[in-house]
Design a protein around this motif. Structure first.
Motif, PDB file in Angstrom:
ATOM      1  N   ILE A  87      42.811  42.120  36.092  1.00 26.27           N
ATOM      2  CA  ILE A  87      42.381  41.757  37.440  1.00 26.27           C
ATOM      3  C   ILE A  87      43.131  40.502  37.890  1.00 26.27           C
ATOM      4  O   ILE A  87      43.237  39.532  37.133  1.00 26.27           O
ATOM      5  CB  ILE A  87      40.854  41.440  37.409  1.00 26.27           C
ATOM      6  N   ASP A  88      43.654  40.524  39.115  1.00 23.55           N
ATOM      7  CA  ASP A  88      44.317  39.327  39.672  1.00 23.55           C
ATOM      8  C   ASP A  88      43.356  38.507  40.528  1.00 23.55           C
ATOM      9  O   ASP A  88      43.540  37.303  40.706  1.00 23.55           O
ATOM     10  CB  ASP A  88      45.492  39.749  40.578  1.00 23.55           C
ATOM     11  N   ILE A  89      42.369  39.203  41.130  1.00 20.67           N
ATOM     12  CA  ILE A  89      41.442  38.546  42.054  1.00 20.67           C
ATOM     13  C   ILE A  89      40.018  38.933  41.634  1.00 20.67           C
ATOM     14  O   ILE A  89      39.667  40.119  41.647  1.00 20.67           O
ATOM     15  CB  ILE A  89      41.687  39.035  43.508  1.00 20.67           C
ATOM     16  N   GLN A 126      35.294  33.809  32.085  1.00 25.00           N
ATOM     17  CA  GLN A 126      35.789  33.522  30.723  1.00 25.00           C
ATOM     18  C   GLN A 126      36.775  34.592  30.261  1.00 25.00           C
ATOM     19  O   GLN A 126      37.716  34.307  29.532  1.00 25.00           O
ATOM     20  CB  GLN A 126      34.613  33.456  29.735  1.00 25.00           C
ATOM     21  N   HIS A 127      36.540  35.833  30.688  1.00 17.39           N
ATOM     22  CA  HIS A 127      37.467  36.892  30.301  1.00 17.39           C
ATOM     23  C   HIS A 127      38.741  36.852  31.158  1.00 17.39           C
ATOM     24  O   HIS A 127      39.854  36.866  30.631  1.00 17.39           O
ATOM     25  CB  HIS A 127      36.802  38.269  30.434  1.00 17.39           C
ATOM     26  N   HIS A 128      38.548  36.813  32.488  1.00 19.08           N
ATOM     27  CA  HIS A 128      39.706  37.012  33.362  1.00 19.08           C
ATOM     28  C   HIS A 128      40.499  35.730  33.622  1.00 19.08           C
ATOM     29  O   HIS A 128      41.714  35.797  33.829  1.00 19.08           O
ATOM     30  CB  HIS A 128      39.252  37.630  34.700  1.00 19.08           C
ATOM     31  N   GLY A 129      39.840  34.575  33.623  1.00 14.86           N
ATOM     32  CA  GLY A 129      40.543  33.319  33.922  1.00 14.86           C
ATOM     33  C   GLY A 129      41.745  33.080  33.013  1.00 14.86           C
ATOM     34  O   GLY A 129      42.879  32.893  33.503  1.00 14.86           O
ATOM     35  N   PRO A 130      41.554  33.101  31.702  1.00 19.20           N
ATOM     36  CA  PRO A 130      42.688  32.841  30.808  1.00 19.20           C
ATOM     37  C   PRO A 130      43.790  33.897  30.940  1.00 19.20           C
ATOM     38  O   PRO A 130      44.978  33.590  30.794  1.00 19.20           O
ATOM     39  CB  PRO A 130      42.057  32.907  29.409  1.00 19.20           C
ATOM     40  N   ARG A 131      43.401  35.128  31.242  1.00 16.30           N
ATOM     41  CA  ARG A 131      44.409  36.195  31.392  1.00 16.30           C
ATOM     42  C   ARG A 131      45.216  35.987  32.664  1.00 16.30           C
ATOM     43  O   ARG A 131      46.429  36.203  32.687  1.00 16.30           O
ATOM     44  CB  ARG A 131      43.720  37.565  31.390  1.00 16.30           C
ATOM     45  N   MET A 132      44.523  35.585  33.745  1.00 16.16           N
ATOM     46  CA  MET A 132      45.246  35.258  34.982  1.00 16.16           C
ATOM     47  C   MET A 132      46.200  34.089  34.713  1.00 16.16           C
ATOM     48  O   MET A 132      47.366  34.106  35.127  1.00 16.16           O
ATOM     49  CB  MET A 132      44.260  34.854  36.091  1.00 16.16           C
ATOM     50  N   ALA A 133      45.699  33.082  34.018  1.00 18.19           N
ATOM     51  CA  ALA A 133      46.523  31.893  33.730  1.00 18.19           C
ATOM     52  C   ALA A 133      47.757  32.273  32.916  1.00 18.19           C
ATOM     53  O   ALA A 133      48.865  31.795  33.182  1.00 18.19           O
ATOM     54  CB  ALA A 133      45.681  30.848  33.003  1.00 18.19           C
ATOM     55  N   GLY A 138      46.411  33.864  39.831  1.00 16.57           N
ATOM     56  CA  GLY A 138      45.075  34.451  39.886  1.00 16.57           C
ATOM     57  C   GLY A 138      44.217  33.755  40.930  1.00 16.57           C
ATOM     58  O   GLY A 138      44.552  32.666  41.406  1.00 16.57           O
ATOM     59  N   ARG A 139      43.143  34.443  41.289  1.00 16.18           N
ATOM     60  CA  ARG A 139      42.183  33.877  42.243  1.00 16.18           C
ATOM     61  C   ARG A 139      40.780  34.239  41.759  1.00 16.18           C
ATOM     62  O   ARG A 139      40.517  35.408  41.421  1.00 16.18           O
ATOM     63  CB  ARG A 139      42.371  34.481  43.647  1.00 16.18           C
ATOM     64  N   ILE A 140      39.901  33.243  41.735  1.00 10.08           N
ATOM     65  CA  ILE A 140      38.487  33.512  41.487  1.00 10.08           C
ATOM     66  C   ILE A 140      37.714  32.978  42.691  1.00 10.08           C
ATOM     67  O   ILE A 140      37.893  31.811  43.083  1.00 10.08           O
ATOM     68  CB  ILE A 140      37.987  32.867  40.179  1.00 10.08           C
ATOM     69  N   ILE A 141      36.917  33.849  43.297  1.00 11.06           N
ATOM     70  CA  ILE A 141      36.087  33.445  44.428  1.00 11.06           C
ATOM     71  C   ILE A 141      34.633  33.603  43.998  1.00 11.06           C
ATOM     72  O   ILE A 141      34.178  34.717  43.695  1.00 11.06           O
ATOM     73  CB  ILE A 141      36.380  34.317  45.677  1.00 11.06           C
ATOM     74  N   ASN A 142      33.930  32.486  43.908  1.00 16.37           N
ATOM     75  CA  ASN A 142      32.509  32.513  43.569  1.00 16.37           C
ATOM     76  C   ASN A 142      31.702  32.323  44.852  1.00 16.37           C
ATOM     77  O   ASN A 142      32.147  31.629  45.767  1.00 16.37           O
ATOM     78  CB  ASN A 142      32.190  31.390  42.575  1.00 16.37           C
TER      79      ASN A 142
END
Ligand SMILES: NC(=O)c1ccc[n+]([C@@H]2O[C@H](COP(=O)([O-])OP(=O)(O)OC[C@H]3O[C@@H](n4cnc5c(N)ncnc54)[C@H](O)[C@@H]3O)[C@@H](O)[C@H]2O)c1
Ligand SMILES: O=C(O)[C@H](O)[C@@H](O)[C@H](O)[C@H](O)CO
Length: 253
Positions: A87-89, A126-133, A138-142
């Protein structure tokens, strides 16, 4: 779209996962991100609603799929991670509000709310953040709430989770922004969606809340399309750790 706008906002080639993407604000964000070019995976519990939302997305030309899962359940959450793929976003939208006076909240209310509204965004991050990095983008929108920053009646544990969302956003931004991952919180006003139907059912409450927005009206899901594309795109490359208020001026009125 002009080449200039495409460069700023196009999400072509990106893959997005939107929790709560079957209805309300989440559906609108999924549609906006999809119509900007991303492939979209929506996650919620109910299959008929998911199917209907995926059909609506497809009708807009969006490549969409869905996963039925209770994000408050750890086994379901693990399955979302597994089936969701790369996932990128990531949009953490799914949430629930158990509306009771503070002293009447039970341990179960607390645990359910924290599991869905805080633990799920944390674990998906925790799963996607390090993979995006590791991939360098990457983008995370909370999704927060007015309760991220101020008290609202009968929303004690919801408010606690939504306040923690801002802290989670800052920690995630601190961890991954150097590697091209921007993490931000959207703060809505009072928005007319299924979530707020109990509040809308209180005589006079909808009008009272509308008047507390500088815009003089309550929010609609459509109000979130632009913010979602902005925060999901390269246009927001230097925006991270922030709260973006999409609230018609509610918070400063
Ligand atoms: N509507 C408002 O006034 C308002 C204000 C501030 C913040 N928000 C936030 O906006 C977000 C979206 O809310 P909305 O108003 O669009 O509500 P909504 O009820 O339309 O959407 C909530 C979504 O979450 C999903 N969901 C709920 N419980 C779930 C579970 N256990 N597992 C998986 N999915 C689940 C629902 O299926 C739905 O897709 C939430 O984070 C909410 O806290 C809404
Ligand atoms: O469930 C709800 O009733 C909403 O989330 C509310 O709490 C408000 O609309 C929100 O706090 C304003 O941002």
């Amino acid at each position: 779209m002009s080449a200039y706008l495409t460069e700023l906002f196009s999400l072509a080639g990106r893959r997005a996962l939107v929790t709560g993407g079957s209805s309300g604000i989440g559906y609108t964000m999924a549609e906006a991100i999809g119509r900007a070019g991303a492939e979209v995976v929506i996650v919620a519990r109910r299959r008929p609603e998911l199917r209907r939302a995926a059909d609506r997305l497809a009708a807009h030309g969006v490549k969409a799929s869905w996963i039925s899962a209770d994000l408050g359940d750890r086994a379901d959450l693990d399955r979302v991670v597994e089936e969701g793929g790369e996932i990128d976003i990531l949009v953490n939208d799914a949430a629930n509000n158990i509306r009771k006076p503070m002293a009447e909240l039970t341990d179960e209310d607390y645990e359910q709310t924290i599991a869905l509204n805080l633990t799920a965004p944390y674990l998906l991050g925790q799963h996607h953040g390090p993979r995006m990095a590791a991939r360098g983008w990457g983008r995370i929108i909370n999704i927060g709430s007015q309760q991220t920053n101020s008290a609202f009646g009968n929303s004690g544990v919801y408010g606690a989770a939504k306040a923690a969302i801002a802290g989670l956003t800052r920690s995630q931004a601190e961890a991954w922004s150097r590697d091209g991952v921007c993490v931000n919180t959207i703060i809505p006003g009072f928005v007319l969606t299924p979530l707020t139907e109990p509040a809308q059912a209180i005589p006079g409450r909808t009008e009272e809340l509308a008047a507390r927005h500088m815009s003089g009206r309550n929010g609609l899901p459509a109000d979130f399309a632009g913010a979602a594309v902005f925060l999901a795109s390269s246009a927001s490359a230097f925006v991270t750790g922030q709260q973006l208020f999409v609230d018609g001026g509610f918070s400063v009125h």
